[in-house]
Design an enzyme around this catalytic site. Structure first.
Site, PDB file in Angstrom:
ATOM      1  N   LYS A  78       0.804  -1.221   0.000  1.00  0.00           N
ATOM      2  CA  LYS A  78       0.000   0.000   0.000  1.00  0.00           C
ATOM      3  C   LYS A  78       0.842   1.278   0.000  1.00  0.00           C
ATOM      4  O   LYS A  78       0.559   2.212  -0.743  1.00  0.00           O
ATOM      5  CB  LYS A  78      -0.917   0.012   1.225  1.00  0.00           C
ATOM      6  CG  LYS A  78      -1.877  -1.165   1.304  1.00  0.00           C
ATOM      7  CD  LYS A  78      -2.664  -1.112   2.605  1.00  0.00           C
ATOM      8  CE  LYS A  78      -3.573  -2.325   2.752  1.00  0.00           C
ATOM      9  NZ  LYS A  78      -4.320  -2.301   4.027  1.00  0.00           N
ATOM     10  N   HIS A 103      -2.124   4.202   9.298  1.00  0.00           N
ATOM     11  CA  HIS A 103      -2.453   5.395   8.517  1.00  0.00           C
ATOM     12  C   HIS A 103      -3.270   6.408   9.313  1.00  0.00           C
ATOM     13  O   HIS A 103      -3.522   7.517   8.837  1.00  0.00           O
ATOM     14  CB  HIS A 103      -3.258   5.001   7.268  1.00  0.00           C
ATOM     15  CG  HIS A 103      -2.448   4.312   6.211  1.00  0.00           C
ATOM     16  ND1 HIS A 103      -1.643   4.994   5.324  1.00  0.00           N
ATOM     17  CD2 HIS A 103      -2.322   2.999   5.904  1.00  0.00           C
ATOM     18  CE1 HIS A 103      -1.067   4.128   4.512  1.00  0.00           C
ATOM     19  NE2 HIS A 103      -1.455   2.913   4.843  1.00  0.00           N
ATOM     20  N   GLU A 122      -1.957  -2.505   9.418  1.00  0.00           N
ATOM     21  CA  GLU A 122      -1.451  -1.604   8.388  1.00  0.00           C
ATOM     22  C   GLU A 122      -2.393  -0.418   8.208  1.00  0.00           C
ATOM     23  O   GLU A 122      -1.951   0.712   7.973  1.00  0.00           O
ATOM     24  CB  GLU A 122      -1.273  -2.355   7.069  1.00  0.00           C
ATOM     25  CG  GLU A 122      -0.056  -3.276   7.051  1.00  0.00           C
ATOM     26  CD  GLU A 122       0.294  -3.728   5.654  1.00  0.00           C
ATOM     27  OE1 GLU A 122       0.856  -2.904   4.889  1.00  0.00           O
ATOM     28  OE2 GLU A 122       0.013  -4.896   5.307  1.00  0.00           O
TER      29      GLU A 122
END
Length: 347
Positions: free
Chosen positions: A140, A214, A210
């Site tokens: 990503k 962010h 993950e």
């Protein structure tokens, strides 16, 4: 050698429609929620055969094929593919599998990129082993993909074709944006919005971590260090929802490299519901630009709500793996992104 479970050896399927000939022998690195879903996708294919799997505690290799349901059952009951027949328990599973499974033509790296340099360390193992073939990831982060791009010359010298950012976003939606951009003389904005619904976050622990990385106040190392209890506590505070805005997503660098637009014109965000399989919103990409006639317009490509995160990641990953095999057999090595190569549909 663990012998507690027997796999079902799979007969070679009919490949009369396969332009590449015999089934492509495929391996999966990482066998959590995404890796297990990938094995189920491959079970329906005739052009690819799953022959190798590695997880944190072991690996399995069978040139005649590994059965998805059996492999998943073993992992769910014993927490490692190493307990499968044709399997071995190992603290260095990826390294050992690379050296023992010389017949594997391509790997899907269904691995969490935690820390942010983990994927490059895995790639180094392939290069050091002298292995040649195709690697595909669904990474990503922009910075992670840039690390891979910096290895392009080294991978080319080693005879490895590497397809990066080949999941849903980056991946499927990035490719859609690159195609939609063709209507315009100039692309003003690419906006990717995703909705993900999963019934149980624990089936996708690494993916959720993950995503947490962010969020404001978190980074990769902080998310990686969180215990399952801490993740559950965070989700309790948010009612199971993760709202993500202006993410560091590699769609930006991939579209920039493809000449579509500058990376600062690309934005990615979305909502992940960790308690409900229904998507909280529809996943889409909007490409806004000006035509040669001077008209401003927007193309929108929306994914069906019935398609899961796993379907939208694994399908494209294997489509890009097939494209990578074709490139590799033509002697084209190095790093390619989902924005510059069309995936090939895997029958």
């Amino acid at each position: 050698m663990a012998q507690q479970y027997m796999t079902q050896e799979l007969a070679s399927p009919n490949n009369s429609h396969n332009p590449l000939g015999a089934p492509i022998r495929v391996g999966i690195l990482g066998f959590g929620g995404l890796g297990q879903a990938a094995s189920r996708v491959l079970a329906l294919k005739t052009e690819m055969k799953l022959v190798a799997i590695a997880d944190q505690k072991g690996y399995a290799h069978n040139p005649h094929g590994l059965h998805a349901d059996t492999s998943i059952a073993v992992c769910l009951s014993h927490d490692s593919i190493g307990y499968l027949d044709h399997g071995s328990l190992s603290d260095n599973s990826i390294h050992e599998l690379i050296h023992r499974a010389s017949d594997v033509e391509g790997y899907f790296l269904a691995l969490p990129n935690l820390p942010n340099t983990f994927m490059t360390s895995v790639v180094q193992q392939f290069m050091e082993a002298g292995w040649q073939g195709v690697l595909v990831d669904a990474m990503k982060r922009t910075s992670a993909v840039e690390q891979l791009l910096s290895l392009s010359d080294d991978l080319k010298a080693c005879g490895i074709t590497y397809m990066t950012g080949c999941g849903a976003t980056p991946g499927l939606l990035t490719a859609a944006a690159a195609l939609a951009a063709q209507s315009f003389s100039e692309v003003h904005a690419v906006q990717i919005t995703f909705g993900v619904g999963i019934a149980n976050w624990e089936a996708y622990r690494a993916t959720i971590r993950e995503d947490i990385a962010h969020m404001p106040g978190y980074d990769v190392e902080a998310a990686r260090a969180m215990t399952d209890v801490e993740v559950a506590a965070l989700l309790a505070q948010t009612n199971g929802l993760l709202t993500l805005e202006d993410m560091e997503h590699a769609d930006d660098v991939m579209l920039e490299l493809a000449g579509i637009c500058d990376r600062d014109r690309v934005t990615v965000g979305g909502i992940v519901d960790t308690r409900n399989p229904k998507k909280p919103l529809s996943t889409n990409v909007r490409v806004t630009g000006r035509t040669f006639e001077g008209k401003l317009s927007t193309h929108t490509f929306t994914l069906g709500d019935e398609t899961s995160m796993a379907a939208n990641v694994c399908g494209p990953a294997f489509g890009y793996l097939k494209a990578g095999v074709e490139l590799h057999r033509r002697g084209l090595h190095g790093v390619f992104t989902a924005a510059e190569v069309m995936p090939k549909f895997v029958r």
